[in-house]
Structures are given as structure tokens and as C-alpha cells.
Design an enzyme around this catalytic site. Structure first.
Site, PDB file in Angstrom:
ATOM      1  N   TYR A 141       0.813  -1.217   0.000  1.00  0.00           N
ATOM      2  CA  TYR A 141       0.000   0.000   0.000  1.00  0.00           C
ATOM      3  C   TYR A 141       0.848   1.269   0.000  1.00  0.00           C
ATOM      4  O   TYR A 141       0.439   2.288  -0.531  1.00  0.00           O
ATOM      5  CB  TYR A 141      -0.917   0.031   1.230  1.00  0.00           C
ATOM      6  N   LYS A 191       4.254 -15.118   1.348  1.00  0.00           N
ATOM      7  CA  LYS A 191       4.386 -15.773   0.044  1.00  0.00           C
ATOM      8  C   LYS A 191       5.882 -15.982  -0.177  1.00  0.00           C
ATOM      9  O   LYS A 191       6.488 -15.497  -1.147  1.00  0.00           O
ATOM     10  CB  LYS A 191       3.744 -14.889  -1.047  1.00  0.00           C
ATOM     11  N   ASP A 223      -1.840 -18.179  -0.342  1.00  0.00           N
ATOM     12  CA  ASP A 223      -2.848 -18.890  -1.154  1.00  0.00           C
ATOM     13  C   ASP A 223      -3.417 -20.086  -0.389  1.00  0.00           C
ATOM     14  O   ASP A 223      -4.629 -20.320  -0.377  1.00  0.00           O
ATOM     15  CB  ASP A 223      -2.285 -19.295  -2.528  1.00  0.00           C
ATOM     16  N   ASP A 247      -5.703  -7.306   3.743  1.00  0.00           N
ATOM     17  CA  ASP A 247      -6.909  -6.698   3.186  1.00  0.00           C
ATOM     18  C   ASP A 247      -7.787  -7.775   2.549  1.00  0.00           C
ATOM     19  O   ASP A 247      -8.987  -7.854   2.794  1.00  0.00           O
ATOM     20  CB  ASP A 247      -6.520  -5.640   2.145  1.00  0.00           C
ATOM     21  N   ASP A 251     -11.527  -9.711   4.145  1.00  0.00           N
ATOM     22  CA  ASP A 251     -12.844  -9.722   3.482  1.00  0.00           C
ATOM     23  C   ASP A 251     -13.356 -11.158   3.400  1.00  0.00           C
ATOM     24  O   ASP A 251     -14.523 -11.438   3.631  1.00  0.00           O
ATOM     25  CB  ASP A 251     -12.769  -9.131   2.061  1.00  0.00           C
TER      26      ASP A 251
HETATM   27  C1  IPM Z   1     -10.132  -1.922   4.359  1.00  0.00           C
HETATM   28  C2  IPM Z   1     -10.562  -1.246   3.094  1.00  0.00           C
HETATM   29  C3  IPM Z   1      -9.557  -0.180   2.726  1.00  0.00           C
HETATM   30  C4  IPM Z   1      -8.226  -0.859   2.489  1.00  0.00           C
HETATM   31  C5  IPM Z   1      -9.988   0.671   1.521  1.00  0.00           C
HETATM   32  C6  IPM Z   1     -11.309   1.372   1.793  1.00  0.00           C
HETATM   33  C7  IPM Z   1      -8.945   1.649   1.096  1.00  0.00           C
HETATM   34  O1  IPM Z   1     -10.737  -2.162   2.075  1.00  0.00           O
HETATM   35  O2  IPM Z   1      -9.984  -1.220   5.386  1.00  0.00           O
HETATM   36  O3  IPM Z   1      -9.943  -3.137   4.349  1.00  0.00           O
HETATM   37  O4  IPM Z   1      -7.966  -1.352   1.399  1.00  0.00           O
HETATM   38  O5  IPM Z   1      -7.421  -0.901   3.426  1.00  0.00           O
HETATM   39 MG    MG Z   2     -10.535  -4.171   2.701  1.00  0.00          MG
END
Ligand code: IPM
Ligand code: MG
Length: 364
Positions: A141, A191, A223, A247, A251
């Protein structure tokens, strides 16, 4: 005790879920004799509309003066133009970097009364209780070079997965410290079969492990980890990983709990240890959900649980944090559900009602 909190509700459903957390904080303050001073600021799209930037210097200053920050959500279709010069997400990136919030804690816990409201089989997710520790101010990032340029052969772009051993060490310590207070199992995700930064990561992880002989450390490729997370999620206790891997994996992991509306997060500027009060930013995992905004629909639980994390990590109020968490469980046990976790046997309530039901359960 007295604490000041920077409140940044942001966009979409952000203001609604933050409002419910204010009720909870007031109840905790009254019940336990604490004073929470709430300061208000803007972030994201609303800040762009008013000031032309997603985070003003004044708002950043205000955050720095507080003990913690509570954030709702940022973003929405109005500010989604890919060619836009400023984006709501810039505000969040700036906050993370400027406030040095290197440690992102994302607990994923499956509540027993919600095992049937996920897309996965109940027998797979029953008992899931893990924390993902995501490095938040380095890696892909933020690493430089990060740019786009024109060559005679066409356009090119680069992002860099850059880590110093200091950055790796401090995030690994967060993982180990959390594991010490839990089931003492840490999975470090990388990785290393391909990436040089991951090979350094793995080496540093092994070195830091010598300070925590009680914790079992396992290295896992990202992975394979993605696969294991849905195949056997109860396998995990604490995971620690690079920014972008974290990240993506969080999710995925969030779906184990059925709804993103249930999941809190903390972003800390220090290694959380017993007795340490870390400065932190707290926010629900879910986004601004623009379609649900202004309809009293959004689930306030994620934000309220984020407040519990604030009480725990930034204010050292463990007892109060547990009471807030129990208040959430009681409301769910009583059969109340927002739309995102609704089932036939339950009573559907809105954002407001859920906030009130939880607040009512908070007593000293
Ligand atoms: C998260 C979100 C953020 C990230 C976005 C909104 C920039 O997806 O906090 O996981 O990628 O860190
Ligand atoms: Mg995210």
C-alpha cells in the site's frame, strides 16, 4: 476516568451507526463513572464536499489530541470517478499513516445464534474465533516506488512491497502478544516461495518467536491460507500478515460471521500488552453502504463492538469492554436482528432500535 474521542462518522451509513455508539458510550460513562469527551470532525466524501480534501489538517490535529478515534465509513458513488483528484479513501490512508496505526486487528467471531445466517455450512463455522492482525502502514500500500509512467513501449506502473525488519518485528509482536492472551497459536502468512519481502518476513517471524516460547508459530503461504480459511476456519487462532494480504484475507474471513455488519476493527499505534493503553482508531469493517443510508437499516453492531475494542485497547477498561460485548450478545439472544442477519424466527429491528436494545443491557 476521562477520555477524549474524535468522532468521524463519514459517509453513507457511517453517521447512523456512529450515533448508536454514542448511546452506548454514554451508558458506559454513566454506569461506570467515566467521562467520554466527544469531539466531532469530518472525513471522506463529506469532507471533500465541504473542504475539497478527504481529511483536513484541523481534523487530523484534533485526532492527534484525542485518546482514540471512532470512524463510521468513507466513500460512495458520488465520489467514485476513477479520474477524480481526491478520493474519500485518501482520508483513511492519511489517518493510518499520520497516526502511525501500524497494527490492524480484525477479530472474526461466529456468534452461536447466527450460525445459520451465513452462506457456509453451520458445522464448518461453528466455534470460529480468530483475530487477523494486518500490517497497516507499510507493504504494497505504501512502498516506494509507487508510480505510473509513459515509455516508448506503452504505459507502465509500479507498486512496491517494501518492508524493513523493524516494521516486520513490531507487527509480529502484536500477533504474539495477542496469541499469549488466547489459544497461543500464531499463523504468520506470507508468500515466501516467491517474494523476497516474504522471505525476510518469515526469517524475522522465526527470530521473534524465540521471545515467545509458549506460542506455537506456523508459517503459511497466503494462497493456502485463503483455502484453509473456508475449508477449516476453526483451525485459526491468531493470524499475522502483510497489508495487502491482510486486506484480502479479512474480506474473506468476514464472510464466516455471516455479515460484515457484525465485525469490528481496531488500528493501533502500539503493541497491545496488558497494562498498555495504545492510541487507536476504531471502525466497523463494513463500508458506507450508500444504498442503505438514511433508512434506519444498517446494523450498528460492528461499530458498537469497535467501541468495546476502544475501551479495551485505548482506555484499558477491560471490564467495561466485556459488558458492551455481552450487551450485544443479549440483544441477539433475545431474537432481535437487523436486515443483514435476519431469519424467520427473529424480530426485525432498525439501526436505532438495535442501538437502544443494546444500550439498555449496559449496567454496572
Ligand atoms: C479496508 C478497506 C480499505 C483498504 C480501503 C477502503 C482503502 O478495504 O480497510 O480493508 O484497502 O485498506
Ligand atoms: Mg478491505
Amino acid at each position: 476516568m476521562k477520555f477524549s474521542i474524535a468522532m468521524l462518522p463519514g459517509d453513507g451509513v457511517g453517521p447512523e451507526v456512529v450515533a448508536e455508539s454514542v448511546k452506548v458510550l454514554e451508558a458506559v460513562g454513566k454506569g461506570f463513572g467515566h467521562e467520554f469527551r466527544l469531539l466531532h470532525g469530518q472525513i471522506g466524501g463529506v469532507a471533500i464536499d465541504q473542504h475539497g480534501v478527504a481529511l483536513t489538517k484541523d481534523t487530523l490535529k484534533m485526532c492527534k489530541r484525542c485518546h482514540a478515534v471512532l470512524l463510521g465509513a468513507v466513500g460512495g458513488p458520488k465520489w467514485d470517478d476513477p479520474l477524480a483528484k481526491v478520493r474519500p479513501e485518501d482520508g483513511l490512508m492519511a489517518l493510518r499513516k499520520e497516526l502511525r496505526l501500524f497494527a490492524n486487528l480484525r477479530p472474526v467471531k461466529v456468534f452461536p445464534m447466527l450460525v445459520d445466517s451465513t452462506t457456509l455450512k453451520p458445522e464448518i463455522i461453528r466455534g470460529v474465533d480468530m483475530v487477523v492482525v494486518r500490517e497497516l502502514t507499510g507493504g504494497l500500500y505504501f512502498g516506494k516506488p509507487k508510480k505510473r509512467w509513459q515509455t516508448t513501449k506503452g504505459r507502465r506502473a509500479v507498486d512496491s512491497m517494501l518492508y524493513s525488519e523493524k516494521e516486520i518485528e513490531r507487527i509480529l509482536r502484536v500477533g504474539f502478544e495477542l496469541a499469549m492472551g488466547r489459544r497461543r497459536k500464531l499463523v504468520s502468512v506470507d508468500k515466501a516461495n516467491v517474494l523476497e519481502s516474504s522471505r525476510l518476513w518469515r526469517q524475522v517471524a522465526t527470530e521473534v518467536a524465540t521471545d515467545y516460547p509458549e506460542v506455537e508459530l506456523e508459517h503459511m503461504l497466503v494462497d493456502a491460507c485463503a483455502m484453509r480459511l473456508i475449508q477449516r476456519p476453526t483451525y485459526f487462532d491468531v493470524l499475522v500478515t502483510e497489508n495487502m494480504f491482510g486486506d484480502i484475507l479479512t474480506d474473506e474471513a468476514s464472510m464466516l460471521a455471516g455479515s460484515m455488519g457484525m465485525l469490528p476493527s481496531a488500528s493501533l499505534a502500539a503493541v497491545p500488552k496488558p497494562g498498555v493503553r495504545a492510541f487507536g482508531l476504531y471502525e466497523p469493517i463494513h463500508g458506507s453502504a450508500p444504498k442503505r443510508a438514511g433508512q434506519n437499516m444498517a446494523n450498528p453492531v460492528a461499530t458498537i463492538l469497535s467501541c468495546a475494542m476502544m475501551l479495551r485497547y485505548s482506555f484499558g477498561l477491560e471490564k467495561e469492554a466485556q459488558i458492551v460485548e455481552k450487551a450485544v450478545v443479549s440483544a441477539l439472544e433475545a431474537g432481535y436482528r437487523t436486515y443483514d442477519i435476519m431469519d424467520e424466527a427473529s424480530v426485525r429491528v432498525g439501526t436505532n432500535e438495535m442501538g437502544d436494545l443494546i444500550t439498555k443491557n449496559i449496567r454496572a
